[in-house]
Scaffold this active site. Sequence first.
Site, PDB file in Angstrom:
ATOM      1  N   HIS A   1       0.822  -1.205   0.000  1.00 27.67           N
ATOM      2  CA  HIS A   1       0.000   0.000   0.000  1.00 27.67           C
ATOM      3  C   HIS A   1       0.858   1.258   0.000  1.00 27.67           C
ATOM      4  O   HIS A   1       0.618   2.185  -0.770  1.00 27.67           O
ATOM      5  CB  HIS A   1      -0.905  -0.039   1.235  1.00 27.67           C
ATOM      6  CG  HIS A   1      -1.876   1.088   1.332  1.00 27.67           C
ATOM      7  ND1 HIS A   1      -2.905   1.279   0.434  1.00 27.67           N
ATOM      8  CD2 HIS A   1      -1.985   2.106   2.238  1.00 27.67           C
ATOM      9  CE1 HIS A   1      -3.608   2.335   0.776  1.00 27.67           C
ATOM     10  NE2 HIS A   1      -3.070   2.867   1.862  1.00 27.67           N
ATOM     11  N   PHE A   2       1.862   1.287   0.866  1.00 25.34           N
ATOM     12  CA  PHE A   2       2.783   2.423   0.918  1.00 25.34           C
ATOM     13  C   PHE A   2       4.015   2.078   0.076  1.00 25.34           C
ATOM     14  O   PHE A   2       5.106   1.822   0.593  1.00 25.34           O
ATOM     15  CB  PHE A   2       3.164   2.752   2.360  1.00 25.34           C
ATOM     16  CG  PHE A   2       2.045   3.399   3.142  1.00 25.34           C
ATOM     17  CD1 PHE A   2       1.654   4.701   2.870  1.00 25.34           C
ATOM     18  CD2 PHE A   2       1.372   2.706   4.132  1.00 25.34           C
ATOM     19  CE1 PHE A   2       0.617   5.304   3.570  1.00 25.34           C
ATOM     20  CE2 PHE A   2       0.338   3.298   4.844  1.00 25.34           C
ATOM     21  CZ  PHE A   2      -0.041   4.598   4.561  1.00 25.34           C
TER      22      PHE A   2
END
Length: 334
Positions: free
Chosen positions: A306-307
């Site tokens: 996600h990051f």
Amino acid sequence: MSIKARLLTVAVSASVLAVNVVASFPALARTAAPAPAGSHVIPAQPVFYRTAKVDGLDIFYREAGDPRKPTILLLHGFPSSSHMFRDLIPLLADRYHVVAPDYPGFGHSSQPAPADYAYTFDHLYETVDHFTRAVGVTKFAVYIQDYGAPVGLRFALRQPERVTALIVQNGNAYDVGLSPAWGPIKALWANDTAETREGAAAFLTRKLTTFQYSAGVQADRVNPDAIENDQAILDRPGNREVQMALFANYQTNVALYPAFHEAFRKHQFPTLVVWGKNDPIFTVAGAEAFATDLPKAKLRLIDAGHFALETKADVIAGEIRAFMAAEVDQRGAH
């Protein structure tokens, strides 16, 4: 021994010592060696940490690069802040003017009580809009991740003339992009009760913050400093109320998806979708869906979570530089 002879002996000894040190530490030798001919070394650019007064609030932001060059506006996700761009900014600032604000209630910006500031995505957009004007940014390519998507895409919808390009990194705009992890938030939208609020509040815990950073990522690539930074903000007095208000309001973004799609079709913004394919929050189907309305969009799926900037900032920076050079630089947009 004469002074001249002593000096010669010292010089020879120092040379031998230097050779031995380099031989003992090959990495030092590699570091000290000159760059190969033709290699590209990005000139170091200073990053400035500033605060702008916006509608009575202190909005913290990071800024680097020459303001006369094309601007990239970096809009962060939940539960992060401009801190998530700390590795990316230096990789872009030699060629672009880069600006990354913290929203109210995030990072180092003011955190007014919900009674004094309406924590809605419309209001975050208005604050970021006023921020860009306060710091003299007129046009920009907008980098959107997570919460940055509904904030940034409101510019595409309401002020398309200011948007030179879209850079989408795990920032959703399609129903198919919402993974099963959204179940507790959707339950809150359907019925706002003490029980559903408690279920959604799990996203404010260290366990879920760690999950967002570590899912789909090699264990020894997860930077605990990023988790600590975000969790410290989530644990700040009064922040739970801020985040719960935004959880409840997120459904307004989903309601705007058709309007976003219409804006995509109408304006055909140059678009780069660079997506961490192991994201447990937003699906790969959500990344691929951008091509439905933006058929010329460039899609790059990378082995990240996600990051994605936590592990692949260099890859993402390379994609952005190539994309901007091809789609934006020639127009001199800033």
